[in-house]
Design a protein around this motif. Structure first.
Motif, short mmCIF file in Angstrom:
data_model
loop_
_atom_site.label_atom_id
_atom_site.label_comp_id
_atom_site.label_asym_id
_atom_site.label_seq_id
_atom_site.Cartn_x
_atom_site.Cartn_y
_atom_site.Cartn_z
N ARG A 171 0.28 -1.84 -0.17
CA ARG A 171 -0.10 0.12 0.21
C ARG A 171 0.79 1.28 0.42
O ARG A 171 0.86 1.93 -0.24
N MET A 172 1.91 1.53 0.73
CA MET A 172 2.88 2.73 0.51
C MET A 172 3.85 2.70 -0.59
O MET A 172 3.85 4.07 -1.22
N HIS A 173 3.75 1.67 -1.38
CA HIS A 173 4.79 1.82 -2.30
C HIS A 173 3.69 2.38 -3.15
O HIS A 173 3.30 3.28 -4.06
N MET A 174 2.48 1.56 -3.48
CA MET A 174 1.92 2.44 -4.52
C MET A 174 1.17 3.80 -4.24
O MET A 174 0.81 4.35 -4.62
N SER A 175 0.95 4.02 -2.85
CA SER A 175 1.21 5.54 -2.45
C SER A 175 1.61 6.68 -2.66
O SER A 175 1.41 7.79 -3.51
N MET A 176 3.66 6.04 -2.63
CA MET A 176 4.44 6.12 -3.31
C MET A 176 3.98 6.79 -5.29
O MET A 176 5.06 7.84 -5.25
N MET A 177 4.08 5.65 -5.68
CA MET A 177 3.82 5.87 -6.65
C MET A 177 2.62 7.40 -7.52
O MET A 177 3.08 7.51 -8.31
N THR A 178 1.82 6.57 -6.63
CA THR A 178 0.58 7.76 -6.99
C THR A 178 1.00 9.28 -6.73
O THR A 178 1.77 10.54 -7.81
N TYR A 179 2.08 9.78 -5.81
CA TYR A 179 2.28 10.94 -5.51
C TYR A 179 3.29 11.32 -6.53
O TYR A 179 4.01 11.90 -7.17
N LEU A 180 3.95 10.01 -7.35
CA LEU A 180 5.37 10.53 -7.97
C LEU A 180 4.58 11.04 -9.10
O LEU A 180 4.91 11.66 -9.79
N TYR A 181 3.58 10.44 -9.53
CA TYR A 181 2.58 10.57 -10.86
C TYR A 181 2.34 11.90 -11.02
O TYR A 181 2.30 12.60 -11.75
N TYR A 182 1.46 11.92 -10.04
CA TYR A 182 0.50 13.27 -10.10
C TYR A 182 2.22 14.97 -9.32
O TYR A 182 1.82 15.88 -10.25
N ASN A 183 3.00 14.18 -9.35
CA ASN A 183 3.86 15.69 -8.62
C ASN A 183 4.94 15.52 -10.04
O ASN A 183 5.18 16.63 -9.80
N SER A 184 5.08 14.96 -10.37
CA SER A 184 6.18 14.66 -11.56
C SER A 184 5.59 14.95 -12.47
O SER A 184 6.26 15.42 -13.52
N GLY A 185 3.86 14.64 -13.21
CA GLY A 185 3.91 14.82 -14.17
C GLY A 185 2.13 15.67 -14.06
O GLY A 185 2.83 16.67 -14.82
N VAL A 186 1.35 15.19 -13.48
CA VAL A 186 0.45 16.20 -13.65
C VAL A 186 1.01 18.08 -13.06
O VAL A 186 0.62 18.59 -13.92
N LEU A 187 1.48 17.82 -11.78
CA LEU A 187 1.52 19.10 -11.26
C LEU A 187 2.95 19.89 -12.53
O LEU A 187 2.66 20.95 -13.06
N ILE A 188 3.91 19.66 -13.11
CA ILE A 188 4.63 20.08 -13.91
C ILE A 188 3.51 20.88 -14.96
O ILE A 188 3.58 21.90 -15.66
N ALA A 189 2.45 20.20 -15.27
CA ALA A 189 1.98 20.24 -16.90
C ALA A 189 1.19 21.53 -16.27
O ALA A 189 0.76 22.40 -17.03
N ILE A 190 0.11 21.17 -15.14
CA ILE A 190 -0.32 22.68 -14.98
C ILE A 190 0.59 23.47 -14.59
O ILE A 190 0.43 24.70 -14.36
N ASN A 191 1.52 23.83 -13.62
CA ASN A 191 2.79 24.78 -14.34
C ASN A 191 2.85 25.60 -14.82
O ASN A 191 2.66 26.79 -14.94
N TRP A 192 2.83 25.07 -16.25
CA TRP A 192 2.92 25.27 -17.02
C TRP A 192 1.64 25.96 -17.71
O TRP A 192 0.65 26.52 -19.24
N ILE A 193 0.38 25.77 -17.27
CA ILE A 193 -0.98 26.42 -17.71
C ILE A 193 -0.99 27.86 -18.15
O ILE A 193 -1.22 28.13 -19.85
N PRO A 194 -0.19 29.00 -17.88
CA PRO A 194 -0.02 30.01 -17.92
C PRO A 194 0.22 30.50 -19.63
O PRO A 194 -0.01 31.49 -20.43
#
Length: 238
Positions: A171-194
């Motif tokens: 469960r901890m592995h899945m949690s870390m990988m979920t945070y990883l995807y949204y931190n390093s993928g989705v977050l970066i894309a949101i940063n470039w919305i402007p």
């Protein structure tokens, strides 16, 4: 008497056998209804935030990312393809997990290994781009972007640590990988919305402030995804 040898099951047969023994997501020990392999492939672990986030990340990479391969420095030309491979690998491994069948388990392991390698290389090239003086971002934004890279590295290491531990750590592995995807993928894309909307970054410290907001947004989405996965995915500790 001679006992005839039974041929080993094919990959499809093994998958179907594994699915028959699988538990339904978020349930007890009752066996689940057998789903057709095509249904398993299409449905996966789909959620609205995974679907919308993945589409947006792909759109961002093709709209703002890959054009920079030809117009930016050689460092960025290496960083973008690495980031693309890393994000797609993370997205796939959240969409299809080992409980979907034996072949998915094999693919999950190898995609994860490749993603961890290219993820590390994307961090190194990102740091080289900023520290080498090639980035034109405001200083505060540079600091936050490097912080995101450090968080990515920490999540990768934690994910590797938990996946090699006892079963109860899954469960901890899945949690870390979920945070990883949204931190390093989705977050970066949101940063470039402007820039996606206006064609340029926000002026002065406004871009730094927006990057900080993007960090909070990415982590919030990840938190929702982690809570959902713990409740609905087959992540039993047994």
């Amino acid at each position: 008497a001679h006992t005839p040898l039974t041929p080993p099951p094919t990959m499809l047969q093994a998958d179907e056998s594994a699915l028959k023994m699988a538990k339904p997501l978020g349930s007890g020990a009752a066996p689940a209804m057998v789903r057709h392999p095509l249904v398993v492939f299409i449905k996966g672990n789909i959620t609205p935030w995974w679907f919308a986030g993945t589409l947006f990340v792909i759109y961002f990479l093709f709209t703002l990312g890959f054009p920079r391969v030809e117009t930016d420095s050689a460092t960025m030309g290496v960083h973008i393809p690495l980031a693309f491979m890393f994000v797609l690998g993370c997205a796939w491994n959240l969409f299809h997990t080992p409980n979907h069948g034996l072949s998915y388990r094999v693919i999950h392991i190898w995609v994860g290994r490749i993603a961890m390698l290219v993820g590390l290389l994307s961090i190194l090239t990102g740091y080289a781009y900023i520290l080498g003086g090639e980035s034109q971002l405001p200083l505060g934004t540079k600091v936050l972007m490097m912080t995101i890279g450090f968080i990515q590295l920490a999540l990768q290491l934690l994910g590797l640590w938990y996946v090699r531990g006892p079963r109860k750590w899954i469960r901890m592995h899945m949690s870390m990988m979920t945070y990883l995807y949204y931190n390093s993928g989705v977050l970066i894309a949101i940063n470039w919305i402007p820039k996606l909307i206006t064609g340029h970054l926000l002026p002065g410290t406004a871009q730094t402030n927006w990057t900080f907001v993007s960090m909070l947004a990415g982590l919030s989405i990840a938190h929702v995804a982690v809570r959902y996965n713990k409740k609905h995915m087959d992540l039993d500790d047994d």
